[in-house]
Design a protein around this motif. Structure first.
Motif, PDB file in Angstrom:
ATOM      1  N   ASP A 215       1.094  -1.535  -0.109  1.00  0.00           N
ATOM      2  CA  ASP A 215       0.285  -0.023  -0.059  1.00  0.00           C
ATOM      3  C   ASP A 215       0.926   0.853   0.451  1.00  0.00           C
ATOM      4  OD1 ASP A 215      -2.492   1.448   0.087  1.00  0.00           O
ATOM      5  OD2 ASP A 215      -1.693   2.063   2.167  1.00  0.00           O
ATOM      6  N   GLU A 216       1.484   1.554   1.169  1.00  0.00           N
ATOM      7  CA  GLU A 216       2.871   2.247   0.691  1.00  0.00           C
ATOM      8  C   GLU A 216       3.819   2.505  -0.546  1.00  0.00           C
ATOM      9  OE1 GLU A 216       5.787   4.096   3.452  1.00  0.00           O
ATOM     10  OE2 GLU A 216       5.524   2.633   4.817  1.00  0.00           O
ATOM     11  N   TYR A 217       4.060   1.805  -0.704  1.00  0.00           N
ATOM     12  CA  TYR A 217       4.937   2.005  -1.994  1.00  0.00           C
ATOM     13  C   TYR A 217       3.740   1.863  -3.336  1.00  0.00           C
ATOM     14  CZ  TYR A 217       8.681   2.278   1.379  1.00  0.00           C
ATOM     15  OH  TYR A 217       9.191   1.936   2.546  1.00  0.00           O
ATOM     16  N   GLY A 218       2.919   0.913  -3.266  1.00  0.00           N
ATOM     17  CA  GLY A 218       2.294   0.604  -4.827  1.00  0.00           C
ATOM     18  C   GLY A 218       0.959   1.006  -4.583  1.00  0.00           C
TER      19      GLY A 218
ATOM     20  N   GLU B 257      10.736   6.277  -8.536  1.00  0.00           N
ATOM     21  CA  GLU B 257      11.323   6.540  -7.264  1.00  0.00           C
ATOM     22  C   GLU B 257      11.040   5.896  -6.273  1.00  0.00           C
ATOM     23  OE1 GLU B 257       7.340   8.600  -8.666  1.00  0.00           O
ATOM     24  OE2 GLU B 257       9.189   8.384  -9.774  1.00  0.00           O
ATOM     25  N   SER B 258      10.136   5.069  -5.966  1.00  0.00           N
ATOM     26  CA  SER B 258      10.205   4.425  -4.726  1.00  0.00           C
ATOM     27  C   SER B 258      10.356   3.167  -4.295  1.00  0.00           C
ATOM     28  CB  SER B 258       8.493   4.408  -4.501  1.00  0.00           C
ATOM     29  OG  SER B 258       7.642   4.583  -4.495  1.00  0.00           O
ATOM     30  N   LEU B 259      11.298   2.578  -5.183  1.00  0.00           N
ATOM     31  CA  LEU B 259      11.796   1.460  -5.660  1.00  0.00           C
ATOM     32  C   LEU B 259      13.279   1.240  -4.422  1.00  0.00           C
ATOM     33  CD1 LEU B 259      12.421   0.458  -9.180  1.00  0.00           C
ATOM     34  CD2 LEU B 259      11.441  -0.594  -7.091  1.00  0.00           C
TER      35      LEU B 259
ATOM     36  N   ALA C 179      13.169   3.039  -1.543  1.00  0.00           N
ATOM     37  CA  ALA C 179      13.030   2.758  -0.482  1.00  0.00           C
ATOM     38  C   ALA C 179      12.183   0.962  -0.212  1.00  0.00           C
ATOM     39  CB  ALA C 179      11.596   4.040  -0.081  1.00  0.00           C
ATOM     40  N   LEU C 180      11.592   0.562  -1.342  1.00  0.00           N
ATOM     41  CA  LEU C 180      11.159  -0.296  -0.913  1.00  0.00           C
ATOM     42  C   LEU C 180      11.872  -1.152  -0.816  1.00  0.00           C
ATOM     43  CD1 LEU C 180       8.892  -2.916  -1.067  1.00  0.00           C
ATOM     44  CD2 LEU C 180       9.083  -2.545  -3.135  1.00  0.00           C
ATOM     45  N   LEU C 181      13.186  -1.670  -1.255  1.00  0.00           N
ATOM     46  CA  LEU C 181      14.107  -3.083  -1.129  1.00  0.00           C
ATOM     47  C   LEU C 181      14.797  -2.393  -0.153  1.00  0.00           C
ATOM     48  CD1 LEU C 181      14.894  -2.025  -4.819  1.00  0.00           C
ATOM     49  CD2 LEU C 181      13.824  -4.116  -4.351  1.00  0.00           C
ATOM     50  N   GLU C 182      14.402  -1.306   1.029  1.00  0.00           N
ATOM     51  CA  GLU C 182      15.388  -1.266   1.699  1.00  0.00           C
ATOM     52  C   GLU C 182      14.597  -1.424   3.459  1.00  0.00           C
ATOM     53  OE1 GLU C 182      18.986  -0.857   3.108  1.00  0.00           O
ATOM     54  OE2 GLU C 182      18.725  -0.918   0.617  1.00  0.00           O
ATOM     55  N   GLU C 183      13.286  -2.055   2.863  1.00  0.00           N
ATOM     56  CA  GLU C 183      12.008  -2.781   3.622  1.00  0.00           C
ATOM     57  C   GLU C 183      12.987  -4.066   4.352  1.00  0.00           C
ATOM     58  OE1 GLU C 183       9.304  -1.582   5.873  1.00  0.00           O
ATOM     59  OE2 GLU C 183       9.228   0.694   4.615  1.00  0.00           O
ATOM     60  N   PRO C 184      12.765  -3.709   6.312  1.00  0.00           N
ATOM     61  CA  PRO C 184      13.354  -4.450   6.352  1.00  0.00           C
ATOM     62  C   PRO C 184      12.318  -6.222   6.306  1.00  0.00           C
ATOM     63  CG  PRO C 184      12.552  -3.141   8.166  1.00  0.00           C
ATOM     64  CD  PRO C 184      11.853  -2.917   6.874  1.00  0.00           C
ATOM     65  N   LEU C 185      11.033  -6.208   6.008  1.00  0.00           N
ATOM     66  CA  LEU C 185      10.294  -7.309   4.957  1.00  0.00           C
ATOM     67  C   LEU C 185      11.683  -8.153   4.353  1.00  0.00           C
ATOM     68  CD1 LEU C 185       7.446  -9.191   5.619  1.00  0.00           C
ATOM     69  CD2 LEU C 185       6.940  -7.853   3.371  1.00  0.00           C
ATOM     70  N   LEU C 186      11.651  -7.076   3.331  1.00  0.00           N
ATOM     71  CA  LEU C 186      12.628  -8.390   2.213  1.00  0.00           C
ATOM     72  C   LEU C 186      13.906  -8.672   2.985  1.00  0.00           C
ATOM     73  CD1 LEU C 186      10.957  -5.876   0.997  1.00  0.00           C
ATOM     74  CD2 LEU C 186      12.049  -5.832  -1.216  1.00  0.00           C
ATOM     75  N   GLU C 187      14.448  -8.516   3.769  1.00  0.00           N
ATOM     76  CA  GLU C 187      15.049  -9.578   4.524  1.00  0.00           C
ATOM     77  C   GLU C 187      15.533 -10.652   4.729  1.00  0.00           C
ATOM     78  OE1 GLU C 187      16.783  -7.652   8.706  1.00  0.00           O
ATOM     79  OE2 GLU C 187      17.238  -5.624   7.461  1.00  0.00           O
ATOM     80  N   ASN C 188      13.636 -11.278   5.082  1.00  0.00           N
ATOM     81  CA  ASN C 188      13.469 -12.683   5.663  1.00  0.00           C
ATOM     82  C   ASN C 188      12.811 -13.064   3.652  1.00  0.00           C
ATOM     83  OD1 ASN C 188      14.788 -12.549   7.671  1.00  0.00           O
ATOM     84  ND2 ASN C 188      12.584 -11.834   8.192  1.00  0.00           N
TER      85      ASN C 188
END
Length: 594
Positions: free
Chosen positions: A358-361, A381-383, A385-394
């Motif tokens: 919701d926040e990035y897409g 321009e939001s990519l 920030a999205l790729l830095e989200e902790p969710l994407l670590e797992n």
């Protein structure tokens, strides 16, 4: 004579099951007469409910349909809320905890530990955002699958999303198509990768072109009779029919009606479209379709557009075709595919998925047939920030090949058909392989599918390495084991796996895979892929078997025992007698009848 299931369906089936389901929910588990359990559990499937296995009485798996894998804005959050409130069980899973969402190989959702008494509240929550469990199981149209980025893919031949949605809207709940001889699986593919996997579906719409009224038209060729289940897989066969997108729903319904009327209702094993195609042949099916079910002249097949199919192909593609990673959409925005190891995502992570989407897409989430999820409509321009989200670590968009390639079915954790434990085991396999095995040079895609039995829910026949649940003895003791198959894949020229090594004790499988890959590297020619290597040696099964070499390693498997005979494989006391089931609406054990 009709089977028991056919007799049960003749009494109550289809939409009318809902009122009975709600009555039982109001009255509680004990309201279902014990001698009618099998009948009602079979009927409940039509509304997406499978009763869990022995030792878990009164608990259900719930399947939620998401046509073409699309979760619209707001829907993922509601799924997380339902999982959190209603899908926690009496014991924790040692890897996944208590409470999760399973993304499936048919682009849908499964929740576990569901209580019958909670069904009305769950249905209300689902329906408030346009979701439903209707026909997610049972003898009817199942969740329609297709390219998970249909309508957004820069490389699609034809937008298949309106076709998939049209089929869903037409035949979900349609009385004339609600009681088929068996399940009815449909795929609609419009992309160049072939990620609809139509070859393994009862009915497949594959991208094609044909001259219609002097104009080149994009549409679909129609294939029928694909499927993997049991030990008799089939690839869908061409019906020599081309349809425009506008005609797909009518022709799809006509073929469904043909299956309804001609399919086997006396032997459920043979009650699948693939066997009807075996029996009648595609020419007779086409003739019958034309003469009895379609009012207009069917066109012959057009020129197919399958030559670039790469999804699950096992071929060298110069990259990945599984939609994991960052990809540009045709509108200039991006979608980001996240790898979900064996398709299981914790409840809190599912809620986070909804938030970041919701926040990035746009808030939309899509599910793939490799049990992964996709966040769509992300501005460039939001990519970052999205790729830095902790969710994407797992849930990485750049996973290791052993993580990326892992698929597993439900297994003995909940399934009465499964012979072995699967999801935790495949997670352990993937982690061990990642830490201990180097893939040969140039191998970026490597698929390992673990299926707990021959029902093939993990689609093992189309993987580089196929694992199938069995039993064997080791050191005089019964242990869980796996058959090992090699070299399956779809693509332009699909091929099912060759089962070459039988009944390998589960703790020796990681060593077997390590040795197999080392032997592949030694005997490989040039840059051939693993599938191409197996194809080159397909006539020498003894040689392929010799490459496997099962071996004990430092890999430890805590579930060597017969998990099918436990009430829950991960319980500290897993003996059937220790089960708290059945339980009441609050989860308290019900007293046994004297």
């Amino acid at each position: 004579m009709p089977t028991d299931v056919e007799n049960w369906k003749s009494e109550v089936y289809g939409n009318e099951i809902r009122e009975h389901l709600f009555r039982f929910a109001e009255e509680g588990w004990d309201a279902i007469p014990e001698d009618e359990h099998d009948a009602w559990f079979e009927r409940f499937k039509w509304w997406g409910l499978y009763h869990q296995r022995n030792g878990q009485e009164s608990y259900f798996m719930m399947r939620i349909g998401t046509p073409n894998g699309v979760l619209k804005p707001g829907q993922t959050e509601v799924v997380a809320e339902i999982a959190e409130e209603y899908a926690e069980g009496p014991e924790e899973n040692p890897i996944f905890g208590n409470g999760w969402v399973d993304w499936t190989t048919r682009q849908s959702i499964q929740l576990h530990w569901i209580k019958l008494e909670d069904i009305p509240d769950i249905f209300e929550k689902l329906e408030s955002v346009g979701l439903s469990t209707q026909q997610a199981c049972g003898d009817s149209w199942r969740n329609i699958v297709g390219c998970p980025v249909a309508g957004k893919d820069r490389h699609e031949h034809v937008d298949a999303l309106p076709v998939a949605e049209g089929l869903h809207e037409t035949y979900k709940g349609h009385d004339e198509h609600s009681n088929l001889p068996r399940k009815w699986k449909v795929a609609v593919t419009g992309c160049r990768e072939g990620c609809g996997q139509g070859d393994i579906n009862d009915l497949a719409f594959e991208p094609a072109t044909k001259e219609v009224d002097g104009e080149e038209v994009k549409g679909f060729n129609v294939n029928v009779g694909g499927g993997l289940a049991r030990n008799e897989p089939r690839l869908a066969r061409g019906l020599d029919v081309f349809v425009t997108p506008e005609e797909a729903a009518e022709v799809g319904g006509a073929i469904s009606a043909l299956f309804r009327d001609y399919g086997n209702r006396e032997d459920r094993y043979s009650a699948r479209m693939k066997f009807l195609v075996d029996e009648m042949g595609v020419e007779e099916i086409r003739e019958t379709l034309q003469s009895e079910y379609v009012d207009f002249e069917l066109r012959t097949a057009g020129a197919d557009l399958r030559e670039s199919y790469s999804y699950n192909s096992g071929r060298a593609t110069g990259g990945h075709s599984d939609h994991v990673g960052v990809h540009e959409q045709r509108d200039g925005k991006y979608y980001v595919g996240l790898n979900v190891l064996v398709g299981r995502m914790a409840t809190e992570d599912t809620r986070e998925l909804a938030r970041v989407a919701d926040e990035y897409g746009s808030g939309e989430v899509r599910v793939t047939q490799r049990q992964n999820v996709i966040i769509t409509d992300v501005p460039e321009e939001s990519l970052d920030a999205l790729l830095e989200e902790p969710l994407l670590e797992n849930y990485s968009p750049e996973p290791h090949p052993f993580m990326r390639g892992s698929v597993a079915c439900t297994g003995t954790e909940f399934c009465s058909l499964s012979i072995v434990e699967t999801k935790n085991r495949q997670v352990r396999y993937a982690r061990w392989l990642k830490d201990n095995v180097e893939l040969p040079e140039g191998v970026e895609n490597f698929h390992i599918h673990l299926s707990g039995c021959t029902a093939s829910c993990a689609q093992p026949q189309i993987a580089d390495i196929s694992l199938r649940g069995m039993k064997t003895r080791k050191d005089g003791e019964p242990v869980e084991a796996l058959d090992i198959g090699l070299g399956g894949g779809l693509g332009e020229n699909p091929r099912f796996t060759q089962w070459v090594t039988q009944r390998v004790p589960v703790d020796e499988v990681p060593g077997a895979i390590r040795n197999l890959l080392a032997n592949f590297e030694e005997h490989r020619e040039g840059g051939e892929t693993f599938r191409e290597f197996v194809e080159r040696h397909e006539d020498d099964e003894e040689f392929l078997d010799s490459l496997v070499e099962p071996e004990e390693t430092d890999y430890d498997d805590p579930m060597m025992h017969n998990t099918k005979m436990t009430w829950y494989p991960y319980a500290e006391d897993d003996d059937m007698g220790a089960s708290p089931a059945p339980t009441d609406r609050d989860g308290a054990p019900l007293p046994a009848d004297d």
